[in-house]
Write a protein that holds these residues in place. Structure first.
Motif, PDB file in Angstrom:
ATOM      1  N   VAL A  64      -0.478   1.894   5.147  1.00  0.00           N
ATOM      2  CA  VAL A  64      -1.610   2.787   4.929  1.00  0.00           C
ATOM      3  C   VAL A  64      -1.230   3.864   3.920  1.00  0.00           C
ATOM      4  N   ALA A  65      -2.210   4.259   3.126  1.00  0.00           N
ATOM      5  CA  ALA A  65      -2.141   5.462   2.299  1.00  0.00           C
ATOM      6  C   ALA A  65      -3.401   6.261   2.574  1.00  0.00           C
ATOM      7  N   GLY A  66      -3.254   7.568   2.717  1.00  0.00           N
ATOM      8  CA  GLY A  66      -4.429   8.377   2.997  1.00  0.00           C
ATOM      9  C   GLY A  66      -4.073   9.832   3.213  1.00  0.00           C
ATOM     10  N   THR A  67      -4.976  10.551   3.867  1.00  0.00           N
ATOM     11  CA  THR A  67      -4.850  11.993   4.051  1.00  0.00           C
ATOM     12  C   THR A  67      -4.769  12.323   5.533  1.00  0.00           C
ATOM     13  N   VAL A  68      -3.803  13.152   5.910  1.00  0.00           N
ATOM     14  CA  VAL A  68      -3.716  13.611   7.297  1.00  0.00           C
ATOM     15  C   VAL A  68      -4.949  14.449   7.610  1.00  0.00           C
ATOM     16  N   ASP A  69      -5.669  14.062   8.678  1.00  0.00           N
ATOM     17  CA  ASP A  69      -6.869  14.824   9.017  1.00  0.00           C
ATOM     18  C   ASP A  69      -6.824  15.403  10.422  1.00  0.00           C
ATOM     19  N   ALA A  70      -5.775  15.077  11.197  1.00  0.00           N
ATOM     20  CA  ALA A  70      -5.571  15.679  12.511  1.00  0.00           C
ATOM     21  C   ALA A  70      -4.106  15.484  12.891  1.00  0.00           C
ATOM     22  N   VAL A  71      -3.547  16.451  13.617  1.00  0.00           N
ATOM     23  CA  VAL A  71      -2.132  16.371  14.001  1.00  0.00           C
ATOM     24  C   VAL A  71      -1.974  16.687  15.482  1.00  0.00           C
ATOM     25  N   GLY A  72      -1.003  16.012  16.109  1.00  0.00           N
ATOM     26  CA  GLY A  72      -0.602  16.374  17.450  1.00  0.00           C
ATOM     27  C   GLY A  72       0.455  17.457  17.391  1.00  0.00           C
ATOM     28  N   GLU A  73       1.084  17.727  18.520  1.00  0.00           N
ATOM     29  CA  GLU A  73       2.126  18.750  18.560  1.00  0.00           C
ATOM     30  C   GLU A  73       3.408  18.235  17.910  1.00  0.00           C
ATOM     31  N   ALA A  74       4.136  19.147  17.277  1.00  0.00           N
ATOM     32  CA  ALA A  74       5.486  18.887  16.765  1.00  0.00           C
ATOM     33  C   ALA A  74       5.536  17.697  15.825  1.00  0.00           C
ATOM     34  N   THR A  75       4.703  17.735  14.796  1.00  0.00           N
ATOM     35  CA  THR A  75       4.706  16.619  13.851  1.00  0.00           C
ATOM     36  C   THR A  75       5.379  16.954  12.529  1.00  0.00           C
ATOM     37  N   ALA A 113       3.242  10.597  -6.125  1.00  0.00           N
ATOM     38  CA  ALA A 113       2.214  11.266  -6.922  1.00  0.00           C
ATOM     39  C   ALA A 113       1.802  10.464  -8.146  1.00  0.00           C
ATOM     40  N   SER A 114       2.587   9.449  -8.496  1.00  0.00           N
ATOM     41  CA  SER A 114       2.387   8.754  -9.766  1.00  0.00           C
ATOM     42  C   SER A 114       1.458   7.550  -9.685  1.00  0.00           C
ATOM     43  N   VAL A 115       1.014   7.187  -8.471  1.00  0.00           N
ATOM     44  CA  VAL A 115       0.163   6.013  -8.321  1.00  0.00           C
ATOM     45  C   VAL A 115      -1.043   6.362  -7.468  1.00  0.00           C
ATOM     46  N   ASP A 116      -2.103   5.554  -7.592  1.00  0.00           N
ATOM     47  CA  ASP A 116      -3.303   5.779  -6.798  1.00  0.00           C
ATOM     48  C   ASP A 116      -3.097   5.264  -5.375  1.00  0.00           C
ATOM     49  N   PRO A 117      -4.012   5.590  -4.440  1.00  0.00           N
ATOM     50  CA  PRO A 117      -3.814   5.184  -3.048  1.00  0.00           C
ATOM     51  C   PRO A 117      -3.677   3.680  -2.859  1.00  0.00           C
ATOM     52  N   ALA A 118      -4.404   2.870  -3.622  1.00  0.00           N
ATOM     53  CA  ALA A 118      -4.295   1.423  -3.458  1.00  0.00           C
ATOM     54  C   ALA A 118      -2.874   0.956  -3.747  1.00  0.00           C
ATOM     55  N   HIS A 119      -2.274   1.456  -4.818  1.00  0.00           N
ATOM     56  CA  HIS A 119      -0.899   1.081  -5.134  1.00  0.00           C
ATOM     57  C   HIS A 119       0.078   1.687  -4.124  1.00  0.00           C
ATOM     58  N   ALA A 120      -0.186   2.917  -3.713  1.00  0.00           N
ATOM     59  CA  ALA A 120       0.686   3.543  -2.720  1.00  0.00           C
ATOM     60  C   ALA A 120       0.698   2.752  -1.418  1.00  0.00           C
ATOM     61  N   ALA A 121      -0.452   2.181  -1.060  1.00  0.00           N
ATOM     62  CA  ALA A 121      -0.541   1.420   0.188  1.00  0.00           C
ATOM     63  C   ALA A 121       0.235   0.121   0.135  1.00  0.00           C
ATOM     64  N   SER A 122       0.593  -0.323  -1.063  1.00  0.00           N
ATOM     65  CA  SER A 122       1.348  -1.563  -1.184  1.00  0.00           C
ATOM     66  C   SER A 122       2.844  -1.357  -0.970  1.00  0.00           C
ATOM     67  N   GLY A 290       1.419  -9.429  -6.158  1.00  0.00           N
ATOM     68  CA  GLY A 290       0.990  -8.099  -5.770  1.00  0.00           C
ATOM     69  C   GLY A 290       0.202  -8.168  -4.480  1.00  0.00           C
ATOM     70  N   ARG A 291      -0.147  -7.029  -3.945  1.00  0.00           N
ATOM     71  CA  ARG A 291      -0.806  -6.992  -2.648  1.00  0.00           C
ATOM     72  C   ARG A 291      -2.325  -6.986  -2.788  1.00  0.00           C
TER      73      ARG A 291
END
Length: 296
Positions: A64-75, A113-122, A290-291
């Motif tokens: 997965v590649a994406g954005t953290v949108d919620a966190v539990g304790e001690a992460t 930082a150098s690749v888009d999310p689709a490439h990062a997910a691979s 490729g993926r």
């Protein structure tokens, strides 16, 4: 949220898109809003029942590649952080082929930082597998390594990582892939079906097995990528296999190597999450370089 799951084993048509409750992170976990999630052969194995779980709803997707949108304790992570991660395990109710996924905080790393999310997910599963098999082989700079399936996702990363470590790499793949594998850093190429010269180690990403073991010098090493499927040792050759481990620290190092240009993330095609079954059908056709990546 929507998620890709299977409730009965079968071919690509077994993949369903269902509405489920959005998962909540517990202590030591983070929730990621999925920007992209790669499709791997292991997902086809889950879909077809290779890992069991009959009668259950099984989620699909490990990368997965994406954005953290919620966190539990001690992460150690904050909402808004851009990450890549591995959601390990073939038998789980929800995977990364969804709009949101909860993963262990230690399985995540800052996204390159150098690749888009689709490439990062691979990157996560395949680059980690390449790195962990090379670690198991424990070859020194200047030693020789043959990589089977060298044009595939694991093989491509393994060539680049091995070359970066100063290991002399021979790529073993289809003759049409010589230029590609040399571009990754292979110094020699052997077309599939040809017997290679002896090497210090074999990374068997193409599942060749005993025949590939025969290409290793006495006292060398063989590592495969199917857990428990390695051939028996012989002639003093160490044999083992690796099951990929979710390791955020190692994944962070791989993300940095991507930003430094050492690793090349490859995407063959992207599909909307709603077309997950079509992506499975394309994977089943073979010949993907490729993926394949799902984008919610």
């Amino acid at each position: 949220m929507r998620a890709a799951v299977v409730t009965a084993f079968g071919g690509p048509e077994a993949v369903e898109i269902v509405d489920v409750e959005r998962p909540e992170p517990g202590a030591g976990q983070i929730r990621i809003k999925v920007a992209a999630a790669a499709l791997n052969p292991v997902d086809a194995g889950v879909r077809s029942g290779a890992f069991g779980g009959a009668g259950q709803r099984l989620g699909l997707g490990w990368d997965v590649a994406g954005t953290v949108d919620a966190v539990g304790e001690a992460t150690g992570w904050r909402v808004g952080d851009e990450v890549i991660a591995v959601h390990h395990g073939p038998v789980k109710q929800l995977g990364t082929h969804a709009e949101y996924v909860v993963v262990d905080a230690g399985a995540a790393a800052a996204a390159p930082a150098s690749v888009d999310p689709a490439h990062a997910a691979s990157i996560p599963v395949n680059a980690l597998m390449a790195a962990q098999t090379l670690d198991r082989l424990a070859l020194e700079p200047g030693q020789s390594l043959l990589i089977t399936g060298a044009a595939g996702a694991v093989g491509g990363y393994a060539i680049q990582l091995a070359a970066h470590r100063g290991i002399e790499v021979t790529a073993y793949a289809s003759g049409a892939d010589e230029e590609l594998t040399r571009s990754f850093g292979a110094t020699a190429f052997v077309a599939r079906g040809t017997t290679p010269d002896p090497v210090d180690g074999v990374l068997d990403a193409a599942f060749i097995g005993a025949e590939a073991l025969g290409w290793v010098r006495d006292g060398g090493a063989y590592v495969g990528v199917i857990p428990g499927a390695e051939p028996a040792p012989e002639r003093g050759v160490r044999t083992s296999s690796v099951e990929v481990t979710a390791d955020g620290t190692q994944l962070a190092a791989l993300a940095r190597l991507t930003d430094e240009g050492v690793l090349t993330a490859r995407v063959a095609e992207t599909f909307p999450l709603t077309d997950a079954a079509k992506a499975h059908a394309r994977l089943a056709e073979g010949g993907v370089r490729g993926r394949l990546v799902l984008v919610p």
